[in-house]
Design a protein around this motif. Structure first.
Motif: not given
Length: 326
Positions: A3-10, A147-156, A165-168, A178-184
């Protein structure tokens, strides 16, 4: 099969984690020097088509007109890259460098007392900013203050980097959304009278609401105003901009955490409340950017979408010359 895409991601993640280790070991001055070297390479060595120099230059000319000379525009773009790389360095260093014991050494605060009242009011607060200053620094400070918050951001695209970044963000008590799909998730948070943090300065497409940004119509997401109105939320237009370095007196960087405007959606009496609130937070963000324009990410196509012209009006304007000619 490989899987070349996953290899690139790694591979990307391996390079990133190597950079993280190096940056965390560097003294502050050397990390700043590293950021400046990377900015110099990006700005002066790479082809300008790759660095979107023309986009940034056009955006600056749109925003400031004749206020800036060509030399000042080029210098602003170079400083933008310096700021961007410094921000990456600061994000990497932040978990070890920023804590409750030194917040007032690192941060200078500029906010109205009403902001604390809003955060403790039991009503939801939408912390709204743009790609300006170090927005991750601002979110972390709110978390450290409880003051904890829900941080809305586009998934990488890279799942390994996205997880980092999620753990950070979770390390200071926040929850990544997630900015896309996280509206609920956003609705669930705001219904519980929780707080949201998001960026609201990107082009919203042809269906967005057009409001003035630096004097020119810019497509803006109207969902922010709709959420605020429906759930009686406050909107805090905030920023975290870097102040001049004083490494002789400080162990790390120095930032100003400010609230440019606190908007109470329940006080809006306009016939077009969505338009009024959207214009208010866009204008407030513009004021903040004017304080340090080199800390704004000008390579976004903020004015990409153009307001629609009704077909009827267009046909009418086209027929006028014909009538005059007749």
């Amino acid at each position: 099969m490989i899987n070349w895409r996953m290899a690139r991601y790694r591979l990307e993640y391996l390079v990133f984690r190597t950079l993280v280790c190096i940056v965390r070991c560097l003294p502050v001055r050397e990390s700043v020097a590293l950021a400046k070297c990377l900015a110099f390479f990006i700005h002066y060595c790479l082809p300008r088509k790759l660095t979107r120099y023309q986009v940034a230059s056009e955006n600056l000319r749109t925003a400031f007109g004749e206020e800036l000379s060509e030399k000042e525009i080029e210098q602003t773009i170079y400083q933008m890259w310096v700021h961007l790389f410094r921000m990456v360095v600061e994000i990497i260093q932040l978990p070890r460098k920023l804590h409750r014991g030194n917040i007032y050494e690192v941060m200078k605060f500029d906010y109205p007392p009403e902001l604390i009242t809003a955060l403790c009011s039991g009503r939801p607060v939408i912390l709204l900013s743009g790609h300006y200053g170090n927005w991750e620094m601002a979110v972390s400070v709110f978390g450290l203050f409880g003051f904890p918050m829900g941080v809305v951001a586009r998934e990488l695209d890279n799942p390994f980097l996205n997880k980092w970044f999620e753990k950070f963000r979770q390390s200071t008590g926040h929850r990544a959304m997630a900015k896309s799909g996280g509206y609920d998730d956003m609705i669930a948070t705001i219904e519980r009278r929780g707080h949201l943090a998001l960026l609201g300065d990107q082009d919203a497409g042809k269906r967005g609401l057009f409001v003035d940004f630096f004097g020119k119509p810019a497509s803006t997401f109207k969902s922010i105003a709709l959420l605020a109105l429906e759930y009686r939320a406050y909107i805090c237009v905030g920023y975290s901009r870097r102040l001049p370095d004083h490494f002789e007196n400080r162990q790390w960087v120095h930032f100003e955490l400010g609230c440019e405007q606190l908007i109470d959606s329940t006080q809006c009496v306009s016939n077009d409340p969505v338009g009024e609130i959207t214009q208010q937070f866009t204008t407030a963000l513009e004021r903040a950017i004017r304080k340090s324009p080199e800390q704004y990410f000008w390579v976004h196509r903020r004015w990409k979408s153009q307001p629609r012209v009704r077909a009827k009006k267009k046909r009418l304007s086209e027929s006028l010359p014909e009538k005059k000619a007749a």
